[in-house]
Design an enzyme around this catalytic site. Structure first.
Site, PDB file in Angstrom:
ATOM      1  N   HIS A  97       0.853  -1.189   0.000  1.00  0.00           N
ATOM      2  CA  HIS A  97       0.000   0.000   0.000  1.00  0.00           C
ATOM      3  C   HIS A  97       0.892   1.242   0.000  1.00  0.00           C
ATOM      4  O   HIS A  97       1.425   1.640   1.040  1.00  0.00           O
ATOM      5  CB  HIS A  97      -0.899   0.020   1.241  1.00  0.00           C
ATOM      6  N   HIS A 107      -0.539  -6.651  -5.256  1.00  0.00           N
ATOM      7  CA  HIS A 107      -0.656  -7.886  -4.484  1.00  0.00           C
ATOM      8  C   HIS A 107      -0.025  -9.015  -5.280  1.00  0.00           C
ATOM      9  O   HIS A 107      -0.111  -9.050  -6.514  1.00  0.00           O
ATOM     10  CB  HIS A 107      -2.133  -8.210  -4.228  1.00  0.00           C
ATOM     11  N   ARG A 111       2.113 -20.134  -3.982  1.00  0.00           N
ATOM     12  CA  ARG A 111       1.881 -21.091  -2.912  1.00  0.00           C
ATOM     13  C   ARG A 111       1.899 -22.526  -3.440  1.00  0.00           C
ATOM     14  O   ARG A 111       1.688 -22.785  -4.634  1.00  0.00           O
ATOM     15  CB  ARG A 111       0.544 -20.815  -2.229  1.00  0.00           C
TER      16      ARG A 111
END
Length: 308
Positions: A97, A107, A111
């Site tokens: 941000h 963002h 994973r």
């Protein structure tokens, strides 16, 4: 490399966290605070946060590796074959941000997930991507972001970028607002086609292309003049970010339902945010232009005739 070399995945993710933190810290001139934490149900992680910096109002880069004997509802709702399996999940997730409203929020997440039970083959996949949320739109920034996203996908087939771009547009969509969160990027999940090595190579390509996609935008816009009007609009649009993360985001839901560390899970939320009742930007303003020209799915590369 073995068929399921989870140690190599962990090594890559830790190195990626280091590289991203070092690059952002160099731009901002401020260090990251690190918290190492343990999960009572198994596993843990290291969270790194930069707050109140010169360039980044809040930047959080989290590594986690958790394991357990039962999966939360968010993981088994659409994958009934996972019920009753032990699981391990690891990843790097970050949200940046910026202070200046002309620098977009970004963002990224990469994973790996594996679930096992005796006398059965493991179920595993990779997932992740990156997406961009501008407050004031610039076509050249959007084109650059998507050009790098296409470069990340190029070695894996011509159809990969269009498919994962559309998935990103569809995923980062606030149904209750009938609007996208930003201008998208890449999103993929349940990736295991082609085997472990190829899937892991794609994850690394996405992770390695995040900084080349984002840093030029930060450098280009961080000195742009702004005032109270732009700051107020930034805080208002950040409200959409909060709504998406708390209502729809799979990672947030998985983390909270699996007993993850709340501070790390919610580090993605902006430090300052506002909501206004039934507010709409005036026609012809830069704020209205964001809605009219940027907050809709677009073929950024072909619309602007970018070179291959």
């Amino acid at each position: 490399m073995s068929e399921l070399d989870t140690s190599s995945v962990e090594h890559y993710l830790l190195d990626l966290q280091d590289r991203i933190c070092n690059a952002l810290s160099a731009i901002d001139g401020s260090p990251f605070r690190e918290d190492a934490w343990d999960r009572p149900g198994g596993g843990g992680g290291r969270s790194r946060v930069l707050e109140e910096g010169a360039v980044f109002e809040k930047a959080g880069i989290n590594f986690s590796k958790v394991h357990g004997t039962g999966l939360p509802p968010s993981a088994t709702a659409h994958r009934s074959e996972l019920a009753g399996r032990d699981f391990e999940a690891m990843g790097v997730s970050l949200v940046i941000h910026p202070r200046n409203p002309y620098v977009p929020t970004s963002h990224a997440n990469v994973r790996f997930f594996i679930a096992r039970k005796p006398d059965a083959d493991p179920v595993w996949w990779f997932g992740g991507g990156f997406d961009l949320t501008p407050y004031y739109g610039f076509e050249e920034d959007a084109v650059h972001w998507h050009r790098v996203a296409r470069e990340a996908c190029a070695p894996f087939g011509d159809d990969v970028y269009p498919r994962y771009k559309k998935w990103c547009d569809d995923y980062f969509y606030l149904k209750h607002r009938d609007e996208p969160r930003g201008i998208g990027g890449l999103f993929f999940d349940d990736l295991n086609a082609g085997g472990f090595e190829r899937s892991f190579a794609f994850l690394r390509s996405v992770g390695d292309h995040y900084l080349p996609a984002y840093l030029p935008l930060v450098e280009r816009r961080k000195q742009h003049p702004y005032g109270d009007r732009e700051r107020e609009f930034q805080c208002y649009r950040r409200g959409r970010y909060v709504e998406f993360n708390l209502v729809y985001d799979r990672g947030t839901l998985f983390g909270l339902q699996s007993g993850g560390r709340t501070e790390s899970i919610l580090m993605s939320l902006p430090p300052r945010v506002t909501w206004r009742y039934d507010w709409h930007p005036a026609a012809g303003t830069p704020e209205a232009r964001l809605y009219d020209e940027f907050l809709r799915p677009r073929d950024w590369l072909n619309d602007f005739n970018t070179a291959d």
